[in-house]
Design a protein around this motif. Structure first.
Motif, PDB file in Angstrom:
ATOM      1  N   ILE A 187       3.051 -16.219  -3.797  1.00 58.21           N
ATOM      2  CA  ILE A 187       1.679 -16.323  -4.298  1.00 58.21           C
ATOM      3  C   ILE A 187       0.730 -16.720  -3.169  1.00 58.21           C
ATOM      4  CG2 ILE A 187       0.166 -17.649  -5.837  1.00 58.21           C
ATOM      5  CD1 ILE A 187       2.475 -17.686  -7.846  1.00 58.21           C
ATOM      6  N   LYS A 188       1.194 -17.591  -2.269  1.00 60.51           N
ATOM      7  CA  LYS A 188       0.386 -17.943  -1.100  1.00 60.51           C
ATOM      8  C   LYS A 188       0.194 -16.729  -0.186  1.00 60.51           C
ATOM      9  CE  LYS A 188       1.668 -22.853  -0.809  1.00 60.51           C
ATOM     10  NZ  LYS A 188       2.337 -23.875   0.022  1.00 60.51           N
ATOM     11  N   THR A 189       1.237 -15.925  -0.070  1.00 57.03           N
ATOM     12  CA  THR A 189       1.173 -14.738   0.777  1.00 57.03           C
ATOM     13  C   THR A 189       0.118 -13.754   0.272  1.00 57.03           C
ATOM     14  OG1 THR A 189       3.499 -14.968   1.394  1.00 57.03           O
ATOM     15  CG2 THR A 189       2.520 -12.784   1.679  1.00 57.03           C
ATOM     16  N   LEU A 190      -0.086 -13.710  -1.033  1.00 57.64           N
ATOM     17  CA  LEU A 190      -1.097 -12.828  -1.618  1.00 57.64           C
ATOM     18  C   LEU A 190      -2.465 -13.020  -0.972  1.00 57.64           C
ATOM     19  CD1 LEU A 190      -0.363 -12.902  -5.464  1.00 57.64           C
ATOM     20  CD2 LEU A 190      -0.395 -10.875  -4.003  1.00 57.64           C
ATOM     21  N   GLU A 191      -2.743 -14.261  -0.568  1.00 56.17           N
ATOM     22  CA  GLU A 191      -4.066 -14.580  -0.024  1.00 56.17           C
ATOM     23  C   GLU A 191      -4.278 -14.050   1.386  1.00 56.17           C
ATOM     24  OE1 GLU A 191      -6.253 -15.810  -2.089  1.00 56.17           O
ATOM     25  OE2 GLU A 191      -4.659 -15.869  -3.609  1.00 56.17           O
ATOM     26  N   ILE A 192      -3.212 -13.664   2.060  1.00 54.86           N
ATOM     27  CA  ILE A 192      -3.363 -13.190   3.451  1.00 54.86           C
ATOM     28  C   ILE A 192      -3.057 -11.703   3.595  1.00 54.86           C
ATOM     29  CG2 ILE A 192      -2.830 -15.476   4.396  1.00 54.86           C
ATOM     30  CD1 ILE A 192      -0.008 -14.388   5.070  1.00 54.86           C
ATOM     31  N   LEU A 193      -2.733 -11.036   2.474  1.00 58.44           N
ATOM     32  CA  LEU A 193      -2.442  -9.609   2.551  1.00 58.44           C
ATOM     33  C   LEU A 193      -3.708  -8.817   2.875  1.00 58.44           C
ATOM     34  CD1 LEU A 193      -0.018  -9.024  -0.477  1.00 58.44           C
ATOM     35  CD2 LEU A 193       0.556  -9.352   1.935  1.00 58.44           C
ATOM     36  N   GLN A 194      -3.544  -7.787   3.674  1.00 61.73           N
ATOM     37  CA  GLN A 194      -4.660  -6.919   4.038  1.00 61.73           C
ATOM     38  C   GLN A 194      -4.552  -5.608   3.247  1.00 61.73           C
ATOM     39  OE1 GLN A 194      -7.212  -7.873   6.094  1.00 61.73           O
ATOM     40  NE2 GLN A 194      -6.128  -9.851   5.947  1.00 61.73           N
ATOM     41  N   PRO A 195      -5.559  -5.309   2.421  1.00 58.14           N
ATOM     42  CA  PRO A 195      -5.479  -4.088   1.607  1.00 58.14           C
ATOM     43  C   PRO A 195      -5.648  -2.820   2.442  1.00 58.14           C
ATOM     44  CG  PRO A 195      -7.622  -5.143   1.339  1.00 58.14           C
ATOM     45  CD  PRO A 195      -6.794  -6.078   2.173  1.00 58.14           C
ATOM     46  N   LYS A 196      -5.102  -1.725   1.906  1.00 61.01           N
ATOM     47  CA  LYS A 196      -5.242  -0.411   2.526  1.00 61.01           C
ATOM     48  C   LYS A 196      -6.074   0.489   1.601  1.00 61.01           C
ATOM     49  CE  LYS A 196      -2.505  -1.669   5.890  1.00 61.01           C
ATOM     50  NZ  LYS A 196      -1.138  -1.187   6.018  1.00 61.01           N
ATOM     51  N   ASN A 197      -6.229   1.715   1.992  1.00 58.51           N
ATOM     52  CA  ASN A 197      -7.047   2.629   1.187  1.00 58.51           C
ATOM     53  C   ASN A 197      -6.345   3.048  -0.099  1.00 58.51           C
ATOM     54  OD1 ASN A 197      -9.167   2.611   3.035  1.00 58.51           O
ATOM     55  ND2 ASN A 197      -8.248   4.266   4.259  1.00 58.51           N
ATOM     56  N   THR A 198      -5.024   3.125  -0.046  1.00 58.20           N
ATOM     57  CA  THR A 198      -4.250   3.544  -1.220  1.00 58.20           C
ATOM     58  C   THR A 198      -3.088   2.583  -1.459  1.00 58.20           C
ATOM     59  OG1 THR A 198      -2.846   4.974   0.133  1.00 58.20           O
ATOM     60  CG2 THR A 198      -4.816   5.977  -0.873  1.00 58.20           C
ATOM     61  N   SER A 199      -2.450   2.760  -2.606  1.00 61.89           N
ATOM     62  CA  SER A 199      -1.294   1.923  -2.964  1.00 61.89           C
ATOM     63  C   SER A 199      -0.038   2.765  -3.056  1.00 61.89           C
ATOM     64  CB  SER A 199      -1.519   1.237  -4.313  1.00 61.89           C
ATOM     65  OG  SER A 199      -2.495   0.241  -4.246  1.00 61.89           O
ATOM     66  N   ASN A 249       4.492  -4.458   5.777  1.00 59.90           N
ATOM     67  CA  ASN A 249       3.927  -3.120   5.992  1.00 59.90           C
ATOM     68  C   ASN A 249       4.864  -1.986   5.612  1.00 59.90           C
ATOM     69  OD1 ASN A 249       1.364  -3.973   7.051  1.00 59.90           O
ATOM     70  ND2 ASN A 249       2.425  -4.502   8.967  1.00 59.90           N
ATOM     71  N   SER A 250       5.866  -2.286   4.812  1.00 56.53           N
ATOM     72  CA  SER A 250       6.722  -1.213   4.308  1.00 56.53           C
ATOM     73  C   SER A 250       6.171  -0.638   2.996  1.00 56.53           C
ATOM     74  CB  SER A 250       8.155  -1.707   4.103  1.00 56.53           C
ATOM     75  OG  SER A 250       8.179  -2.836   3.241  1.00 56.53           O
ATOM     76  N   GLU A 251       5.201  -1.334   2.411  1.00 57.88           N
ATOM     77  CA  GLU A 251       4.468  -0.829   1.252  1.00 57.88           C
ATOM     78  C   GLU A 251       2.986  -1.086   1.483  1.00 57.88           C
ATOM     79  OE1 GLU A 251       5.679   0.851  -1.165  1.00 57.88           O
ATOM     80  OE2 GLU A 251       7.757   0.246  -1.525  1.00 57.88           O
ATOM     81  N   ASP A 252       2.134  -0.301   0.812  1.00 54.28           N
ATOM     82  CA  ASP A 252       0.682  -0.467   0.923  1.00 54.28           C
ATOM     83  C   ASP A 252       0.100  -0.836  -0.434  1.00 54.28           C
ATOM     84  OD1 ASP A 252       0.832   0.274   3.576  1.00 54.28           O
ATOM     85  OD2 ASP A 252       0.359   2.391   3.163  1.00 54.28           O
ATOM     86  N   ILE A 253      -1.045  -1.514  -0.410  1.00 49.13           N
ATOM     87  CA  ILE A 253      -1.736  -1.859  -1.646  1.00 49.13           C
ATOM     88  C   ILE A 253      -3.246  -1.747  -1.413  1.00 49.13           C
ATOM     89  CG2 ILE A 253      -1.826  -4.367  -1.166  1.00 49.13           C
ATOM     90  CD1 ILE A 253      -1.332  -4.759  -4.218  1.00 49.13           C
ATOM     91  N   SER A 254      -3.934  -1.164  -2.383  1.00 44.97           N
ATOM     92  CA  SER A 254      -5.381  -1.022  -2.279  1.00 44.97           C
ATOM     93  C   SER A 254      -6.067  -2.330  -2.629  1.00 44.97           C
ATOM     94  CB  SER A 254      -5.868   0.077  -3.220  1.00 44.97           C
ATOM     95  OG  SER A 254      -5.681  -0.314  -4.578  1.00 44.97           O
ATOM     96  N   ALA A 255      -7.341  -2.445  -2.299  1.00 45.74           N
ATOM     97  CA  ALA A 255      -8.093  -3.664  -2.590  1.00 45.74           C
ATOM     98  C   ALA A 255      -8.148  -3.920  -4.088  1.00 45.74           C
ATOM     99  CB  ALA A 255      -9.502  -3.556  -2.014  1.00 45.74           C
ATOM    100  N   GLU A 256      -8.338  -2.855  -4.863  1.00 39.44           N
ATOM    101  CA  GLU A 256      -8.409  -2.997  -6.321  1.00 39.44           C
ATOM    102  C   GLU A 256      -7.081  -3.482  -6.884  1.00 39.44           C
ATOM    103  OE1 GLU A 256      -9.257  -0.281 -10.330  1.00 39.44           O
ATOM    104  OE2 GLU A 256      -9.500   0.589  -8.324  1.00 39.44           O
TER     105      GLU A 256
END
Length: 490
Positions: free
Chosen positions: A351-363, A404-411
């Motif tokens: 949950i702490k890691t969630l705060e430092i994740l950098q979103p990408k354009n797609t998920s 960085n083995s998976e991507d997640i969008s900002a939304e």
């Protein structure tokens, strides 16, 4: 607005899972049998109340408006209807040389402190038995008038045989054949005032020496244990409400008696869904003071016990408890608690890691599927073990995004944060503040002080050793000396 869902609950009355349909649309009435406040609340009770706290939280999470009533039993809880000397409050008041209501106040305060420590939400209404004496007398009078109760020597008893003769089925909740019980017990001696041994007290005559007493149409006395819950549940929730909960051990006779009192007085079932939480064992055995296999809740938190090698933060205990289904027996042990601490740490770190994740354009991850699985688990009779398993699937997802083995969008990242915080903090009621999952710097400072204390003990500088321990304790940091060294907890 209640979220779309298909919640199913295991109804003890039918013995089956049933689709949960509130009596009054989005408003739910829930009654849970509270503590008998003559001693410290024990760990098994905490598990029961925690189970219903989780249920309360999830119903609120879905958008229901819940009136949650949990009583305080502060009079009338006899261990034996036939012997007023077994009044727990009177016995404890004599033992501690306090007035009975001093005992009540002392242990009610303890109860609230313990539940607050484990982050249980308070009920919306918390009535007491002594605050509803007049209503209990009125219900006893009504049952006498309807032919379901009788008075003997200033005491009033519920007539189970008369109730069964009208086809109302005493024993329907616990599936007991009461007619057979009555028949088999007729030859027993010592029935006393009761027509049948299975009859139960609505009101007991108080002997001159009995301290807790109130005036009634039958003379000075005090209420029986079962009467109070029927009175308080119906007063605040009506004569037909959604959920009645409690420990599995209350199913018979307490809840069975509640049903009889309510059906006898109102002519219909009082509750739509009966929910029961199962028991807690320790090291594979039932917890019992007489066997010594027993621990108080705060002894698990502060480490002052002979069963666990260290202290555990309340959220670690809560996490351990919720890894078992509320209807299953839960066994705790040193190994189980250590494993729960590791699991809790992994969850909080994610949950702490969630705060430092950098979103990408797609998920490349599927947040909708995860969310659906979390709701599906809870909609299946509040299945917290499955919920937690899916939360750890989310932990793997979070770590894959971090690597960085998976991507997640900002939304999707915003949605994932909402989902994780909602189920971990709002539904499970876990907390990250002041847990063992502390910063490296603070951990280093405390360990440095522990090393200084250990050296002081080697040097036989007991004053410095005690000073370090006491000053850390004043800051809320408890040291625990064990065979493998000194550990600490907040």
């Amino acid at each position: 607005m209640v979220k779309e869902h298909q919640l199913k609950v295991h109804n003890s009355l039918s013995g089956q899972k049933e689709t949960f349909e509130p009596i009054n649309l989005d408003n739910i009435g829930m009654y849970v049998c509270g503590p008998t406040v003559y001693s410290n609340v024990h760990l098994g009770n905490v598990r029961t109340f925690m189970s219903f706290d989780m249920i309360y939280r999830y119903l609120k999470f879905l958008g229901y408006k819940v009136r949650y009533v949990r009583n305080i039993t502060d009079a009338g809880h006899l261990t034996d209807d036939g012997n007023v000397e077994n009044d727990r409050f009177v016995k404890q008041s004599k033992l501690e040389k306090l007035e009975p209501m001093e005992i009540v106040q002392k242990y009610t305060v303890d109860f609230h402190k313990v539940l607050e420590k484990f982050n249980l939400l308070p009920p919306t209404i918390e009535p007491t038995a002594t605050g509803h004496i007049l209503e209990q007398i009125a219900l006893a009078e009504k049952l006498i008038d309807l032919g379901f109760a009788y008075e003997v020597n200033g005491s009033v008893y519920f007539d189970v045989e008369a109730y069964n003769k009208k086809g109302l089925d005493y024993g329907e909740l616990s599936n007991r054949n009461i007619d057979e019980l009555i028949s088999n017990s007729r030859d027993l001696d010592g029935q006393g005032e009761k027509k049948n041994p299975v009859d139960f007290a609505l009101w007991k005559n108080a002997s001159p020496a009995h301290i807790m007493r109130w005036n009634s149409p039958w003379g000075d006395g005090f209420p029986g244990w079962h009467l109070e819950c029927t009175v308080m549940s119906t007063k605040y929730l009506g004569d037909y409400f959604d959920i009645h909960g409690g420990g599995m051990d209350l199913k018979f006779p307490h809840h069975e008696c509640e049903i009889a009192q309510a059906k006898g007085s109102n002519g219909h079932e009082p509750v739509k869904y009966w929910l029961h939480a199962n028991m807690l064992t320790m090291n594979g055995q039932r917890m019992s003071k007489s066997t010594g296999n027993y621990i108080l809740p705060m002894q698990l938190v502060d480490g002052e016990n002979d069963f666990f090698e260290k202290a555990f933060h309340p959220s670690v205990v809560r996490f351990c408890f919720l890894q078992a289904h509320y209807r299953s027996v839960l066994d705790i042990s040193n190994d189980a608690m250590l494993a729960s601490e590791k699991g809790f740490t992994r969850l909080v770190e994610a949950i702490k890691t969630l705060e430092i994740l950098q979103p990408k354009n797609t998920s490349t991850v599927h947040i909708t599927d995860l969310e659906q699985k979390l709701y599906t688990a809870m909609d299946d009779d509040f299945n917290t073990p499955i919920l937690i398993a899916h939360l750890f699937d989310a932990v793997k997802m979070i770590n894959s995004i971090k690597d960085n083995s998976e991507d997640i969008s900002a939304e999707d990242l915003t949605r994932l944060k909402t989902i994780m915080h909602g189920f971990v903090f709002d539904v499970l009621g876990l907390q990250t503040e002041n847990t063992n999952v502390s910063s490296d710097k603070l951990d280093g400072v405390v360990k440095m002080l522990i090393e200084m204390r250990n050296q002081a003990r080697v040097d036989k500088n007991w004053a410095l050793s005690d000073q370090i321990r006491d000053q850390l304790s004043a800051l809320g940091i408890q040291l625990k000396d064990g065979s493998e060294g000194t550990s600490y907890t907040f």
